[in-house]
Design an enzyme around this catalytic site. Structure first.
Site, PDB file in Angstrom:
ATOM      1  NE  ARG A  32      -3.785  -2.172   0.756  1.00 58.34           N
ATOM      2  CZ  ARG A  32      -3.585  -3.563   0.200  1.00 58.34           C
ATOM      3  NH1 ARG A  32      -2.599  -3.843  -0.314  1.00 58.34           N
ATOM      4  NH2 ARG A  32      -4.481  -4.517   0.834  1.00 58.34           N
ATOM      5  CB  SER A  54      -8.405  -0.592   4.724  1.00 55.10           C
ATOM      6  OG  SER A  54      -9.006  -1.910   4.292  1.00 55.10           O
ATOM      7  CD  GLU A  61      -5.335   1.092   2.527  1.00 52.81           C
ATOM      8  OE1 GLU A  61      -4.986   0.051   2.966  1.00 52.81           O
ATOM      9  OE2 GLU A  61      -6.346   1.227   1.517  1.00 52.81           O
TER      10      GLU A  61
HETATM   11  P1  NAP Z   1      -9.086 -10.814   5.241  1.00 51.73           P
HETATM   12  O1  NAP Z   1      -9.156 -11.730   3.987  1.00 51.73           O
HETATM   13  O2  NAP Z   1      -9.987 -10.789   6.366  1.00 51.73           O
HETATM   14  O3  NAP Z   1      -7.642 -10.596   5.628  1.00 51.73           O
HETATM   15  C1  NAP Z   1      -7.159 -10.025   6.985  1.00 51.73           C
HETATM   16  C2  NAP Z   1      -5.826  -9.635   6.747  1.00 51.73           C
HETATM   17  O4  NAP Z   1      -5.178 -10.858   6.727  1.00 51.73           O
HETATM   18  C3  NAP Z   1      -5.260  -8.720   5.797  1.00 51.73           C
HETATM   19  O5  NAP Z   1      -4.023  -8.165   6.398  1.00 51.73           O
HETATM   20  C4  NAP Z   1      -4.758  -9.914   4.610  1.00 51.73           C
HETATM   21  O6  NAP Z   1      -3.732  -9.170   3.978  1.00 51.73           O
HETATM   22  C5  NAP Z   1      -4.217 -11.097   5.767  1.00 51.73           C
HETATM   23  N1  NAP Z   1      -4.669 -12.234   4.950  1.00 51.73           N
HETATM   24  C6  NAP Z   1      -5.759 -12.854   4.725  1.00 51.73           C
HETATM   25  N2  NAP Z   1      -5.502 -14.329   4.278  1.00 51.73           N
HETATM   26  C7  NAP Z   1      -4.131 -14.152   3.851  1.00 51.73           C
HETATM   27  C8  NAP Z   1      -3.368 -14.927   3.228  1.00 51.73           C
HETATM   28  N3  NAP Z   1      -3.901 -16.173   2.850  1.00 51.73           N
HETATM   29  N4  NAP Z   1      -2.044 -14.774   2.984  1.00 51.73           N
HETATM   30  C9  NAP Z   1      -1.556 -13.616   3.385  1.00 51.73           C
HETATM   31  N5  NAP Z   1      -2.273 -12.539   4.057  1.00 51.73           N
HETATM   32  C10 NAP Z   1      -3.538 -12.993   4.336  1.00 51.73           C
HETATM   33  O7  NAP Z   1      -9.423  -9.339   4.696  1.00 51.73           O
HETATM   34  P2  NAP Z   1     -10.656  -8.385   4.376  1.00 51.73           P
HETATM   35  O8  NAP Z   1     -10.551  -7.316   5.107  1.00 51.73           O
HETATM   36  O9  NAP Z   1     -11.894  -9.146   4.139  1.00 51.73           O
HETATM   37  O10 NAP Z   1     -10.045  -7.705   2.977  1.00 51.73           O
HETATM   38  C11 NAP Z   1      -9.713  -8.617   1.657  1.00 51.73           C
HETATM   39  C12 NAP Z   1      -8.774  -8.092   0.774  1.00 51.73           C
HETATM   40  O11 NAP Z   1      -9.101  -6.875   0.276  1.00 51.73           O
HETATM   41  C13 NAP Z   1      -7.559  -7.978   1.697  1.00 51.73           C
HETATM   42  O12 NAP Z   1      -6.459  -8.196   0.582  1.00 51.73           O
HETATM   43  C14 NAP Z   1      -7.408  -6.236   1.804  1.00 51.73           C
HETATM   44  O13 NAP Z   1      -6.183  -5.807   1.816  1.00 51.73           O
HETATM   45  C15 NAP Z   1      -8.086  -5.791   0.741  1.00 51.73           C
HETATM   46  N6  NAP Z   1      -8.825  -4.588   0.948  1.00 51.73           N
HETATM   47  C16 NAP Z   1      -8.357  -3.348   1.068  1.00 51.73           C
HETATM   48  C17 NAP Z   1      -9.063  -2.225   1.187  1.00 51.73           C
HETATM   49  C18 NAP Z   1      -8.542  -1.105   0.896  1.00 51.73           C
HETATM   50  O14 NAP Z   1      -9.082   0.231   1.278  1.00 51.73           O
HETATM   51  N7  NAP Z   1      -7.280  -0.833   0.873  1.00 51.73           N
HETATM   52  C19 NAP Z   1     -10.458  -2.357   1.655  1.00 51.73           C
HETATM   53  C20 NAP Z   1     -11.129  -3.753   1.638  1.00 51.73           C
HETATM   54  C21 NAP Z   1     -10.075  -4.703   1.246  1.00 51.73           C
HETATM   55  P3  NAP Z   1      -3.603  -8.125   2.829  1.00 51.73           P
HETATM   56  O15 NAP Z   1      -4.514  -6.993   3.242  1.00 51.73           O
HETATM   57  O16 NAP Z   1      -2.258  -7.706   2.503  1.00 51.73           O
HETATM   58  O17 NAP Z   1      -4.386  -8.715   2.011  1.00 51.73           O
END
Ligand code: NAP
Length: 296
Positions: free
Chosen positions: A123, A194, A291
């Protein structure tokens, strides 16, 4: 006239101050998507910075191109995507970005920068740290022979349930559905997704935290560091789902997201973010990073 200026993409990752911005807001609107053949098994998609990111993802899928399908449904524009190296479900833009065309601060020339020159990280990028770059165009190198990346639990469980996830279009559709069930709708509530980054800390500290808080999800980031789930800390350590200040609250279904309800002010969001950061630090010793960018 020497006024400060700010280039806005979709406005989906910024918090504007309550008293506005003393300068010129430039709405990025450069259109167009073009495909170039680069090899038998790869193609380059070039998009104007004002193209909606999700339109670009859908266009890649329509052409059967792999590489950005896990990034489906992310709000904002193509030109903003490299600024924070958008990422989701185990895929980051850095995996497919080839180059950008951009104008440096206060210059009147366009530079082509290779992805390797952008210091793309979790990010983060050089474009986020060095002020004044205006991205005009981005180029993605995408594959015709890719395979689905389904390591994240939300996608893996759909695969296990027998959902067909064999093409970029099928994966993109699943990702959009998952996101719609988990994240607030930007067209309905004020939100920047996020608000904080998931903390990347030394692996020994992550291990100690996981011993103190059994169940804490920890994912290796590199040889020495690990990423821990901030949403889990907010939920299971701090019981902070729905925590609010004025009209701003942590989203009940995903507490790493701040939602601005009716009448919320930027000040409410700031105070809530400060409260969250303080409580996380008291409980875990982790100093979390934002972020979202502040427009002031
Ligand atoms: P999640 O799947 O509940 O995961 C929560 C955290 O665990 C995140 O830090 C994710 O890393 C990490 N994670 C989960 N599974 C993983 C794996 N197999 N290997 C490595 N790291 C893992 O997350 P969520 O909130 O539902 O979001 C889903 C994805 O969408 C995530 O990648 C999240 O970053 C992205 N997202 C980003 C935003 C934004 O505003 N930037 C908003 C919504 C969702 P990562 O964050 O590095 O993936």
């Amino acid at each position: 006239r020497g006024l400060p200026s700010y280039v806005l993409g979709g406005g989906s990752n910024v918090l504007a101050a309550d008293d506005g911005y003393a300068g010129v807001i430039i709405r990025m609107n450069v259109p167009g998507i073009a495909e170039e053949a680069v090899a038998e098994d790869a193609a380059r998609l070039i998009a104007g910075a004002g193209v909606s990111w999700d339109t670009l993802v859908a266009e890649a899928a329509r052409r059967g191109l792999w590489g950005v399908e896990n990034l489906a449904g992310i709000p904002g524009t193509a030109g903003a995507a490299p600024v924070q190296n958008i990422g989701a479900y185990g895929t980051e833009l850095s995996g497919s970005l080839e180059w950008i065309d951009a104008v440096p601060a206060a210059a009147d020339r366009v530079e082509r920068l290779a992805a390797a020159e952008l210091a793309l990280a979790y990010r983060d990028s050089r474009l986020k740290r060095e002020k004044g770059w205006t991205v005009l165009r981005i180029a993605l190198r995408l594959r015709r022979d890719g395979a689905p990346m389904l390591a994240y639990r939300d996608l893996a469980s759909r695969k296990e349930a027998g959902e067909p996830l064999r093409t970029p279009a099928e994966v993109g559709r699943a990702v959009r559905e998952i996101r719609a069930g988990k994240f607030p709708d930007l067209s309905v509530s004020g939100t920047a997704g996020s608000f904080f980054k998931n903390p990347v800390i030394r692996s020994a500290e992550a291990k100690a935290l996981a011993e103190r808080y059994p169940g804490l999800p920890v994912y290796p980031a590199d040889e020495e560091t690990s990423k821990v789930s901030l949403a889990w800390i907010l939920d299971c350590v701090l019981d902070a789902r729905g925590l609010s200040v004025g009209g701003a609250r942590l989203f009940e279904r995903q507490p790493i997201v701040i939602v601005a309800g009716d009448g919320a002010t930027a000040k409410d969001v700031e105070l809530l973010a400060e409260t969250v950061a303080r409580r996380v630090e008291e409980a875990t010793g982790i100093s979390i990073e934002r972020e979202v960018r502040t427009l002031a």
